[in-house]
Design a protein around this motif. Structure first.
Motif, mmCIF file in Angstrom:
data_model
loop_
_atom_site.group_PDB
_atom_site.id
_atom_site.type_symbol
_atom_site.label_atom_id
_atom_site.label_comp_id
_atom_site.label_asym_id
_atom_site.label_seq_id
_atom_site.Cartn_x
_atom_site.Cartn_y
_atom_site.Cartn_z
ATOM 1 N N ASP A 131 7.525 -5.849 -14.569
ATOM 2 C CA ASP A 131 7.230 -5.231 -13.282
ATOM 3 C C ASP A 131 7.145 -6.342 -12.243
ATOM 4 O OD1 ASP A 131 6.655 -3.408 -11.337
ATOM 5 O OD2 ASP A 131 4.591 -3.028 -11.967
ATOM 6 N N THR A 132 7.630 -6.066 -11.059
ATOM 7 C CA THR A 132 7.615 -7.095 -10.018
ATOM 8 C C THR A 132 7.011 -6.517 -8.747
ATOM 9 O OG1 THR A 132 9.816 -6.416 -9.232
ATOM 10 C CG2 THR A 132 9.753 -8.143 -10.915
ATOM 11 N N PRO A 133 6.518 -7.403 -7.874
ATOM 12 C CA PRO A 133 6.015 -6.906 -6.591
ATOM 13 C C PRO A 133 7.175 -6.311 -5.794
ATOM 14 C CG PRO A 133 5.362 -9.204 -6.968
ATOM 15 C CD PRO A 133 6.374 -8.864 -8.005
ATOM 16 N N GLY A 134 6.912 -5.314 -4.974
ATOM 17 C CA GLY A 134 7.953 -4.782 -4.088
ATOM 18 C C GLY A 134 8.473 -5.897 -3.196
ATOM 19 N N PHE A 135 9.792 -5.989 -3.052
ATOM 20 C CA PHE A 135 10.359 -7.095 -2.281
ATOM 21 C C PHE A 135 10.078 -6.899 -0.796
ATOM 22 C CE2 PHE A 135 13.664 -9.700 -0.329
ATOM 23 C CZ PHE A 135 13.484 -10.881 -1.023
ATOM 24 N N GLN A 136 9.499 -7.934 -0.172
ATOM 25 C CA GLN A 136 9.064 -7.847 1.218
ATOM 26 C C GLN A 136 10.159 -8.289 2.157
ATOM 27 O OE1 GLN A 136 5.992 -6.777 1.828
ATOM 28 N NE2 GLN A 136 5.700 -6.589 -0.380
ATOM 29 N N THR A 137 10.294 -7.554 3.264
ATOM 30 C CA THR A 137 11.317 -7.977 4.213
ATOM 31 C C THR A 137 10.717 -8.810 5.345
ATOM 32 O OG1 THR A 137 11.103 -5.771 5.130
ATOM 33 C CG2 THR A 137 12.989 -6.174 3.731
ATOM 34 N N VAL A 188 15.254 0.168 -8.451
ATOM 35 C CA VAL A 188 14.715 1.501 -8.155
ATOM 36 C C VAL A 188 14.820 1.789 -6.660
ATOM 37 C CG1 VAL A 188 12.699 3.024 -8.381
ATOM 38 C CG2 VAL A 188 13.062 1.200 -10.068
ATOM 39 N N ILE A 189 15.365 2.968 -6.327
ATOM 40 C CA ILE A 189 15.317 3.449 -4.941
ATOM 41 C C ILE A 189 14.746 4.869 -4.980
ATOM 42 C CG2 ILE A 189 17.309 2.046 -4.221
ATOM 43 C CD1 ILE A 189 18.920 4.739 -4.068
ATOM 44 N N GLU A 190 14.500 5.428 -3.809
ATOM 45 C CA GLU A 190 13.988 6.805 -3.776
ATOM 46 C C GLU A 190 15.116 7.793 -3.537
ATOM 47 O OE1 GLU A 190 10.679 7.320 -1.111
ATOM 48 O OE2 GLU A 190 9.479 5.818 -2.155
ATOM 49 N N ASP A 197 16.045 -1.428 0.869
ATOM 50 C CA ASP A 197 16.727 -1.314 -0.423
ATOM 51 C C ASP A 197 17.971 -2.209 -0.436
ATOM 52 O OD1 ASP A 197 15.003 0.735 -1.402
ATOM 53 O OD2 ASP A 197 16.176 2.258 -0.347
ATOM 54 N N GLU A 198 18.705 -2.197 0.683
ATOM 55 C CA GLU A 198 19.927 -2.998 0.788
ATOM 56 C C GLU A 198 19.605 -4.483 0.629
ATOM 57 O OE1 GLU A 198 23.068 -1.823 1.687
ATOM 58 O OE2 GLU A 198 22.648 0.222 2.396
ATOM 59 N N GLY A 227 12.730 -3.557 -6.685
ATOM 60 C CA GLY A 227 12.903 -2.569 -5.626
ATOM 61 C C GLY A 227 11.955 -2.868 -4.484
ATOM 62 N N ARG A 228 12.175 -2.183 -3.371
ATOM 63 C CA ARG A 228 11.270 -2.387 -2.237
ATOM 64 C C ARG A 228 9.888 -1.819 -2.577
ATOM 65 N NH1 ARG A 228 10.643 2.620 0.259
ATOM 66 N NH2 ARG A 228 12.450 3.966 -0.008
ATOM 67 N N PRO A 229 8.871 -2.143 -1.766
ATOM 68 C CA PRO A 229 7.529 -1.639 -2.072
ATOM 69 C C PRO A 229 7.472 -0.116 -2.145
ATOM 70 C CG PRO A 229 7.427 -3.325 -0.366
ATOM 71 C CD PRO A 229 8.882 -3.040 -0.601
ATOM 72 N N ASN A 230 6.652 0.388 -3.052
ATOM 73 C CA ASN A 230 6.283 1.807 -3.065
ATOM 74 C C ASN A 230 7.334 2.794 -3.615
ATOM 75 O OD1 ASN A 230 3.876 3.171 -2.487
ATOM 76 N ND2 ASN A 230 4.865 4.248 -0.805
ATOM 77 N N VAL A 231 8.412 2.302 -4.195
ATOM 78 C CA VAL A 231 9.430 3.218 -4.723
ATOM 79 C C VAL A 231 9.039 3.793 -6.089
ATOM 80 C CG1 VAL A 231 11.419 2.289 -3.473
ATOM 81 C CG2 VAL A 231 10.746 1.257 -5.658
ATOM 82 N N GLY A 232 8.002 3.205 -6.725
ATOM 83 C CA GLY A 232 7.527 3.747 -8.005
ATOM 84 C C GLY A 232 7.842 2.874 -9.214
ATOM 85 N N LYS A 233 8.007 1.582 -9.002
ATOM 86 C CA LYS A 233 8.330 0.662 -10.114
ATOM 87 C C LYS A 233 7.227 0.642 -11.167
ATOM 88 C CE LYS A 233 8.644 -2.713 -7.125
ATOM 89 N NZ LYS A 233 8.435 -1.875 -5.938
ATOM 90 N N SER A 234 5.992 0.496 -10.713
ATOM 91 C CA SER A 234 4.877 0.396 -11.669
ATOM 92 C C SER A 234 4.627 1.734 -12.370
ATOM 93 C CB SER A 234 3.606 -0.071 -10.949
ATOM 94 O OG SER A 234 3.827 -1.326 -10.327
ATOM 95 N N THR A 235 4.741 2.816 -11.612
ATOM 96 C CA THR A 235 4.595 4.152 -12.204
ATOM 97 C C THR A 235 5.627 4.327 -13.310
ATOM 98 O OG1 THR A 235 3.928 4.964 -10.028
ATOM 99 C CG2 THR A 235 4.491 6.622 -11.676
ATOM 100 N N LEU A 236 6.850 3.861 -13.046
ATOM 101 C CA LEU A 236 7.936 3.983 -14.014
ATOM 102 C C LEU A 236 7.623 3.184 -15.288
ATOM 103 C CD1 LEU A 236 10.791 4.810 -14.889
ATOM 104 C CD2 LEU A 236 11.677 2.830 -13.626
#
Ligand SMILES: Nc1nc2c(ncn2[C@@H]2O[C@H](COP(=O)(O)OP(=O)(O)OP(=O)(O)O)[C@@H](O)[C@H]2O)c(=O)[nH]1
Ligand SMILES: [Mg+2]
Length: 299
Positions: free
Chosen positions: A64-70, A97-99, A107-108, A17-26
């Protein structure tokens, strides 16, 4: 053979998912241990980090992966995106993961990384605690299904532990039958040394202003451990001379607070008292220095 054993499932589950959507928290919530650091700021996770959950019926190996950077601005960011791409191959299930506030351009772009005919992608709509569910979520699920043939769409709250059991059960359906790949008590592939350096980075991320954290890295210089206690010596590496003072803070107050919070968490992780010493060093442009990145394990 008894039926239960035959039905045991195991496999790899990439969380993207993009950065900060909560992947690591999940992942931390699912695994029930802190395997990956989290913060309010994007670009917290830099590495591929594995978290393992073993239940009666399945072993889930989350990646877990880093948020994908655009935007590709530094070697470190490129490395992080490469890590995301690599994580997509050879996994059994992908959780995107999206918000709950809806799809964004970023996200797209992450969705664009997935082959159109993938049958193993689950969409997790996170942070449902932040929106009025019925009004927003149902249309969002419908809209998401138009974008991609998701195997399942599950609204969740990683932080409030909502619908996580449902998420686990839909993941399990997509896992292949198979034996455990890790012992029951293993919950990560990372060493205590790595986890300690990440904990220190988390505290720096959380305590420092908005610009600074991205230029921060942590190195463990020395690790002495007995059955009773551990002494750990670490260096916080910053990008610029001017950042050193900011990290140290007035009369050393900032650095002391970073160390104090990190020591608590590391001590909890190791289950023993910890003596922690953190120094600050300037290494100009380390985020673009292949040698430094390699020493830090980003290779
Ligand atoms: N309200 C709310 N906040 C959440 C939820 N899940 C995560 N957060 C918050 O979102 C922020 C980002 O969480 P992380 O888990 O670090 O996000 P990430 O996707 O791993 O971020 P990167 O590693 O930077 O890609 C943190 O402040 C979390 O506390 C949730 O379910 N509800
Ligand atoms: Mg993360």
């Amino acid at each position: 053979m008894n039926e239960e054993v035959q039905d045991f499932r195991s496999g790899y589950v990439a969380v993207i998912g993009r950065p900060n959507v909560g992947k690591s928290t999940l992942i931390n919530a699912l695994v029930g241990e802190k395997v990956s650091i989290t913060s309010k700021k994007p670009q917290t996770t830099r590495d591929r980090i594995m978290g393992v959950l073993t239940t009666e019926g399945a072993q889930y190996i989350f990646v877990d992966t880093p948020g994908f950077q655009t935007k590709h601005t530094s070697q470190l960011l490129k490395h992080m995106n490469e890590t995301v791409r690599r994580s997509l191959t050879d996994v059994d299930v992908i959780v995107l993961v999206i918000e709950a506030t809806g799809w964004t351009g970023a996200d797209e772009q992450v969705l664009g990384l997935l082959p159109k005919d993938s049958k193993n992608v689950i969409l997790a709509i996170n942070k449902t605690d932040e929106v009025k569910e019925s009004e927003v979520i149902l249309p969002l699920i419908a809209k998401s299904m138009e974008k991609f043939p998701f195997a399942e769409v599950v609204p969740i709250s990683a932080e409030k532990d909502r619908q996580l059991k449902v998420l686990l059960s839909v993941i399990r359906k997509l896992l292949p039958e198979g034996e455990k790949l890790y012992e029951d008590d293993i919950y990560t592939d990372k060493s205590p040394r790595f986890l300690a350096s990440e904990i220190i980075r988390e505290k720096a991320f959380r305590l420092l202003g908005d610009e600074l954290p991205y230029g921060v890295a942590v190195m463990i210089d020395k690790w002495e451990e007995t059955d009773e206690r551990a002494s750990i010596y670490a260096t916080l590496i910053v990008n610029r001379e001017s950042h050193k003072g900011i990290v140290i803070g007035e009369k050393g107050s900032k650095l002391r607070e970073i160390s104090r919070l990190a020591r608590q968490d590391i001590s909890a992780m190791l289950g023993k008292p910890v003596y922690l010493e953190v120094w600050v060093r300037v290494r100009k442009g380390w985020g673009d220095d292949a040698r430094v990145l390699k020493t830090l394990g980003y290779d």
